[in-house]
Design a protein around this motif. Sequence first.
Motif, PDB file in Angstrom:
ATOM      1  N   GLU A  20      29.976 -16.846  10.282  1.00 33.36           N
ATOM      2  CA  GLU A  20      31.116 -15.917  10.229  1.00 33.36           C
ATOM      3  C   GLU A  20      32.382 -16.742  10.392  1.00 33.36           C
ATOM      4  O   GLU A  20      32.476 -17.567  11.316  1.00 33.36           O
ATOM      5  CB  GLU A  20      31.045 -14.861  11.347  1.00 33.36           C
ATOM      6  CG  GLU A  20      32.311 -13.989  11.336  1.00 33.36           C
ATOM      7  CD  GLU A  20      32.294 -12.814  12.309  1.00 33.36           C
ATOM      8  OE1 GLU A  20      31.300 -12.643  13.048  1.00 33.36           O
ATOM      9  OE2 GLU A  20      33.299 -12.074  12.325  1.00 33.36           O
ATOM     10  N   ALA A  21      33.341 -16.543   9.483  1.00 28.78           N
ATOM     11  CA  ALA A  21      34.629 -17.232   9.592  1.00 28.78           C
ATOM     12  C   ALA A  21      35.499 -16.468  10.587  1.00 28.78           C
ATOM     13  O   ALA A  21      35.735 -15.276  10.417  1.00 28.78           O
ATOM     14  CB  ALA A  21      35.312 -17.283   8.235  1.00 28.78           C
ATOM     15  N   ASP A  28      30.929  -4.057  10.654  1.00 26.34           N
ATOM     16  CA  ASP A  28      31.086  -4.868  11.871  1.00 26.34           C
ATOM     17  C   ASP A  28      31.167  -3.965  13.109  1.00 26.34           C
ATOM     18  O   ASP A  28      31.553  -2.797  12.997  1.00 26.34           O
ATOM     19  CB  ASP A  28      32.397  -5.659  11.723  1.00 26.34           C
ATOM     20  CG  ASP A  28      32.477  -6.861  12.641  1.00 26.34           C
ATOM     21  OD1 ASP A  28      31.506  -7.140  13.356  1.00 26.34           O
ATOM     22  OD2 ASP A  28      33.534  -7.524  12.632  1.00 26.34           O
ATOM     23  N   GLU A  53      24.975  -9.129  17.172  1.00 26.29           N
ATOM     24  CA  GLU A  53      26.095  -9.992  17.574  1.00 26.29           C
ATOM     25  C   GLU A  53      26.058 -10.265  19.070  1.00 26.29           C
ATOM     26  O   GLU A  53      25.544  -9.451  19.841  1.00 26.29           O
ATOM     27  CB  GLU A  53      27.421  -9.272  17.317  1.00 26.29           C
ATOM     28  CG  GLU A  53      27.750  -9.001  15.893  1.00 26.29           C
ATOM     29  CD  GLU A  53      29.210  -8.551  15.773  1.00 26.29           C
ATOM     30  OE1 GLU A  53      30.009  -9.356  15.288  1.00 26.29           O
ATOM     31  OE2 GLU A  53      29.534  -7.425  16.176  1.00 26.29           O
ATOM     32  N   GLU A 110      23.601 -14.100  23.890  1.00 28.46           N
ATOM     33  CA  GLU A 110      23.924 -15.212  24.785  1.00 28.46           C
ATOM     34  C   GLU A 110      22.695 -15.756  25.493  1.00 28.46           C
ATOM     35  O   GLU A 110      22.687 -16.907  25.926  1.00 28.46           O
ATOM     36  CB  GLU A 110      24.960 -14.764  25.827  1.00 28.46           C
ATOM     37  CG  GLU A 110      26.333 -14.513  25.221  1.00 28.46           C
ATOM     38  CD  GLU A 110      27.365 -14.136  26.274  1.00 28.46           C
ATOM     39  OE1 GLU A 110      27.032 -14.156  27.477  1.00 28.46           O
ATOM     40  OE2 GLU A 110      28.495 -13.813  25.882  1.00 28.46           O
ATOM     41  N   ALA A 130      39.201 -16.574  12.510  1.00 31.26           N
ATOM     42  CA  ALA A 130      40.508 -17.227  12.364  1.00 31.26           C
ATOM     43  C   ALA A 130      41.000 -17.809  13.690  1.00 31.26           C
ATOM     44  O   ALA A 130      40.833 -17.198  14.753  1.00 31.26           O
ATOM     45  CB  ALA A 130      41.514 -16.212  11.833  1.00 31.26           C
TER      46      ALA A 130
HETATM   47  P1  C2E Z   1      34.540  -9.986  15.666  1.00 33.19           P
HETATM   48  O1  C2E Z   1      34.690  -9.928  14.187  1.00 33.19           O
HETATM   49  O2  C2E Z   1      33.646  -8.973  16.290  1.00 33.19           O
HETATM   50  O3  C2E Z   1      34.064 -11.466  15.994  1.00 33.19           O
HETATM   51  C1  C2E Z   1      33.191 -11.781  17.034  1.00 33.19           C
HETATM   52  C2  C2E Z   1      33.954 -12.224  18.245  1.00 33.19           C
HETATM   53  O4  C2E Z   1      33.016 -12.365  19.328  1.00 33.19           O
HETATM   54  C3  C2E Z   1      34.590 -13.597  18.072  1.00 33.19           C
HETATM   55  O5  C2E Z   1      35.751 -13.631  18.899  1.00 33.19           O
HETATM   56  C4  C2E Z   1      33.529 -14.528  18.628  1.00 33.19           C
HETATM   57  O6  C2E Z   1      34.022 -15.768  19.047  1.00 33.19           O
HETATM   58  C5  C2E Z   1      33.022 -13.705  19.785  1.00 33.19           C
HETATM   59  N1  C2E Z   1      31.633 -14.050  20.127  1.00 33.19           N
HETATM   60  C6  C2E Z   1      30.688 -14.576  19.323  1.00 33.19           C
HETATM   61  N2  C2E Z   1      29.517 -14.738  19.980  1.00 33.19           N
HETATM   62  C7  C2E Z   1      29.728 -14.314  21.239  1.00 33.19           C
HETATM   63  C8  C2E Z   1      28.894 -14.241  22.409  1.00 33.19           C
HETATM   64  O7  C2E Z   1      27.729 -14.607  22.413  1.00 33.19           O
HETATM   65  N3  C2E Z   1      29.452 -13.711  23.518  1.00 33.19           N
HETATM   66  C9  C2E Z   1      30.748 -13.287  23.553  1.00 33.19           C
HETATM   67  N4  C2E Z   1      31.222 -12.811  24.698  1.00 33.19           N
HETATM   68  N5  C2E Z   1      31.567 -13.350  22.469  1.00 33.19           N
HETATM   69  C10 C2E Z   1      31.057 -13.854  21.329  1.00 33.19           C
HETATM   70  P2  C2E Z   1      37.132 -14.152  18.322  1.00 33.19           P
HETATM   71  O8  C2E Z   1      36.925 -15.330  17.421  1.00 33.19           O
HETATM   72  O9  C2E Z   1      38.065 -14.284  19.479  1.00 33.19           O
HETATM   73  O10 C2E Z   1      37.593 -12.957  17.395  1.00 33.19           O
HETATM   74  C11 C2E Z   1      37.928 -11.730  17.943  1.00 33.19           C
HETATM   75  C12 C2E Z   1      38.164 -10.711  16.869  1.00 33.19           C
HETATM   76  O11 C2E Z   1      39.335 -11.046  16.093  1.00 33.19           O
HETATM   77  C13 C2E Z   1      37.043 -10.635  15.855  1.00 33.19           C
HETATM   78  O12 C2E Z   1      35.986  -9.874  16.374  1.00 33.19           O
HETATM   79  C14 C2E Z   1      37.756  -9.973  14.689  1.00 33.19           C
HETATM   80  O13 C2E Z   1      37.839  -8.574  14.901  1.00 33.19           O
HETATM   81  C15 C2E Z   1      39.148 -10.550  14.789  1.00 33.19           C
HETATM   82  N6  C2E Z   1      39.254 -11.641  13.814  1.00 33.19           N
HETATM   83  C16 C2E Z   1      38.898 -12.941  13.927  1.00 33.19           C
HETATM   84  N7  C2E Z   1      39.161 -13.604  12.791  1.00 33.19           N
HETATM   85  C17 C2E Z   1      39.677 -12.679  11.916  1.00 33.19           C
HETATM   86  C18 C2E Z   1      40.160 -12.743  10.553  1.00 33.19           C
HETATM   87  O14 C2E Z   1      40.126 -13.781   9.880  1.00 33.19           O
HETATM   88  N8  C2E Z   1      40.620 -11.570  10.008  1.00 33.19           N
HETATM   89  C19 C2E Z   1      40.644 -10.395  10.707  1.00 33.19           C
HETATM   90  N9  C2E Z   1      41.118  -9.302  10.093  1.00 33.19           N
HETATM   91  N10 C2E Z   1      40.214 -10.306  11.972  1.00 33.19           N
HETATM   92  C20 C2E Z   1      39.732 -11.434  12.568  1.00 33.19           C
END
Ligand code: C2E
Length: 392
Positions: free
Chosen positions: A148-149, A275, A332, A335, A151
Amino acid sequence: MQIVLERIGAESISVERVLAIRGPGDIVGEMAIIDHAPRSASVRALEDCVILPITADQLERRMASANPIVRMVLNVILNRFRATLSSLDPDGGAPAASFFLQDQRLVDAAADELRLERDLDRALEREEIIPYYQPIVRLHDGALAGFEALARWNHPIRGFIPPSTFVPALEACGKSAELTLTCMRQIVRDLPLMLGNALSNAANVEGLKVNLNVSGHDLGDMRLIDRLTAIADQAGVPTHLVHLELTESSLVQNAHRTTGVLSAARERGFGVAIDDFGTGYSTMVSVQSTPATVLKIDRSFVQGVGDGGINLPLVENMLLLASSLGMQVVAEGIESAADANALIDLGCDFGQGYAFGRAQPIEQSVALVRRWERADIAAWKRRMGDTTVSVA
Ligand code: C2E
Ligand code: CA
Ligand code: CA
């Protein structure tokens, strides 16, 4: 539609001045009652029109998407209105003396927002916002199935800024599509590197795909899918290697607009994933009518599934729903080894979470593709009881 200001002069002569001419879809408010002068505004229709009353919620949403300066001005006006009301009625509302202070805070907040907006324009232009890649694993045999990309913004002065800050800011200023496009441009550059390395580790990496998050704000934008397709075509990357992720709540909120955009995405070959599934209160019917191919179960349901608590039957039911609709499932936020093992036993297709690896830049992700070993899944099974496992 004309908004007309009427002032009743001392000699009872009515004076009229046109304040504004509004078009279809514009909000016609009651802003003229904000000061002490006895005046009122009335609306005059220049042609047949329908006026729909709007709720405070709708007004707030409209304000949230307005330009920061416009929002600040509206907030200042509303504050003065509230202060005027409370000075007329000493028992209600905030004391009038505090509203200048509030105004200053609003001005500062608008200035901060404008700065962030300007920085974001530059960040998008210079590709300061880059995708980090988090691995997605096929659970039954441990093969690496994709990424998953996610940002990340490396701000030259403020350092690392998480998506939770800048994604809502981009959405508020109507630039979330630009984020999707900049991520897509970088993904189609990075995917060939991943695929090249996957060839040399074909026993452990299979059917590699990259998931791209799309903001719910862009669901009304039919051109977005064309632009994404053009980027993929130009880079020679087949669209079926990219899955578009849309949150369940954005699909529910925009149900009437989504089907067209998502069907267009499917027609062009993109995969579509729902998602944060479980957090958006969709119904069986609404999931069924979405042209999605994948369900991503939100981590709030996944975590603790290995402890046999309430999440276990909930996830079981989500898996049944997905299977009856012919959709694949990604769990998703895995852990712990216990949760990973429970999901393997339940027959969940794919897993994602810190147990398998965090999001990393392209260089580390390519290295991960090269060294991934599917046999590690058997090791997790043996390591039941560990709180956290990692193969990355
Ligand atoms: P999301 O799409 O639900 O992405 C998953 C988030 O959960 C990511 O946080 C990831 O780092 C985190 N995560 C993954 N595995 C685990 C785990 O095992 N435990 C926990 N506690 N967390 C985990 P991140 O990278 O901070 O992104 C947060 C949200 O920001 C994303 O939730 C998504 O809604 C948004 N986001 C990130 N990149 C983009 C993007 O390029 N475009 C858009 N529109 N939204 C984005
Ligand atoms: Ca996502
Ligand atoms: Ca998610």
